[in-house]
Design a protein around this motif. Sequence first.
Motif, short mmCIF file in Angstrom:
data_model
loop_
_atom_site.label_atom_id
_atom_site.label_comp_id
_atom_site.label_asym_id
_atom_site.label_seq_id
_atom_site.Cartn_x
_atom_site.Cartn_y
_atom_site.Cartn_z
N MET A 1 32.32 29.70 5.51
CA MET A 1 33.68 29.23 5.49
C MET A 1 34.63 30.40 5.75
SD MET A 1 35.79 27.20 2.56
CE MET A 1 35.24 25.59 3.02
N LEU A 2 35.70 30.13 6.43
CA LEU A 2 36.68 31.13 6.80
C LEU A 2 37.59 31.44 5.62
CD1 LEU A 2 37.80 32.69 9.28
CD2 LEU A 2 39.37 30.80 9.59
N VAL A 3 37.84 32.71 5.37
CA VAL A 3 38.76 33.11 4.31
C VAL A 3 40.18 32.93 4.84
CG1 VAL A 3 39.51 35.02 2.86
CG2 VAL A 3 37.09 34.76 3.42
N VAL B 1 44.71 25.11 6.99
CA VAL B 1 43.86 26.05 7.75
C VAL B 1 42.41 25.90 7.33
CG1 VAL B 1 43.36 28.50 8.10
CG2 VAL B 1 45.72 27.68 8.23
N ASP B 2 42.14 25.73 6.04
CA ASP B 2 40.76 25.54 5.58
C ASP B 2 40.15 24.27 6.15
OD1 ASP B 2 40.77 27.88 4.13
OD2 ASP B 2 41.18 26.91 2.19
N SER C 1 36.14 22.67 12.65
CA SER C 1 35.63 23.54 13.72
C SER C 1 34.16 23.85 13.52
CB SER C 1 36.43 24.84 13.77
OG SER C 1 37.76 24.58 14.11
N GLU C 2 33.71 23.93 12.26
CA GLU C 2 32.30 24.22 11.98
C GLU C 2 31.39 23.09 12.44
OE1 GLU C 2 31.89 25.06 7.83
OE2 GLU C 2 33.13 26.86 7.92
N VAL C 3 31.83 21.85 12.32
CA VAL C 3 30.97 20.72 12.67
C VAL C 3 31.18 20.23 14.09
CG1 VAL C 3 30.71 19.95 10.28
CG2 VAL C 3 32.56 19.03 11.68
N ALA C 4 32.24 20.66 14.72
CA ALA C 4 32.49 20.24 16.10
C ALA C 4 31.48 20.91 17.02
CB ALA C 4 33.91 20.60 16.52
N THR C 5 30.75 20.09 17.77
CA THR C 5 29.75 20.62 18.69
C THR C 5 29.97 20.00 20.06
OG1 THR C 5 28.17 18.84 18.26
CG2 THR C 5 28.05 20.76 16.82
N PRO C 6 29.42 20.63 21.09
CA PRO C 6 29.56 20.05 22.44
C PRO C 6 28.88 18.69 22.57
CG PRO C 6 28.74 22.32 22.54
CD PRO C 6 28.76 21.91 21.11
N ASP C 7 27.96 18.38 21.66
CA ASP C 7 27.25 17.09 21.72
C ASP C 7 28.16 15.92 21.32
OD1 ASP C 7 25.10 18.65 22.33
OD2 ASP C 7 24.23 18.57 20.32
N VAL C 8 29.22 16.23 20.59
CA VAL C 8 30.11 15.17 20.10
C VAL C 8 31.35 15.14 20.98
CG1 VAL C 8 31.46 14.36 18.14
CG2 VAL C 8 29.28 15.53 17.75
N ALA C 9 31.56 14.00 21.60
CA ALA C 9 32.72 13.87 22.49
C ALA C 9 34.01 13.80 21.67
CB ALA C 9 32.59 12.60 23.32
N ALA C 10 35.06 14.43 22.18
CA ALA C 10 36.35 14.40 21.51
C ALA C 10 36.92 12.98 21.59
CB ALA C 10 37.30 15.38 22.18
N THR C 11 37.55 12.57 20.51
CA THR C 11 38.15 11.23 20.48
C THR C 11 39.57 11.32 19.94
OG1 THR C 11 37.35 10.81 18.24
CG2 THR C 11 35.95 10.07 20.04
#
Length: 101
Positions: free
Chosen positions: A1-3, A38-39, A45-55
């Motif tokens: 996770m991002l600080v 921001v969190d 962003s961590e779970v967004a992958t190229p396999d999942v199309a943006a909706t």
Amino acid sequence: MLVSEITPDLVRHLGVLARIQLSDGEVERLTGQLDAIVDNIAKVSEVATPDVAATSHPIALENIFRSDVPGDLLTPAQVLQNAPDSADGRFRVTAILGEEQ
């Protein structure tokens, strides 16, 4: 996770850029709120992958258009029959511009 990098000084700076005068209480509250935003963006962003199309919507939407076919048209006399005032086959209305125009 991002600080988180949201600090009260950053919030004050953003307030200056936006030309918003913030009280100390508002700076404290906004620091926490922006930190949470921001969190959450970092989590997405961590779970967004190229396999999942943006909706933009979770359910697929489709516009339904009817055929653009002209129907029965009114005659000029029918259009003007309930007009409060008409002249020469047109609606007559009160002038809104001065005589010079």
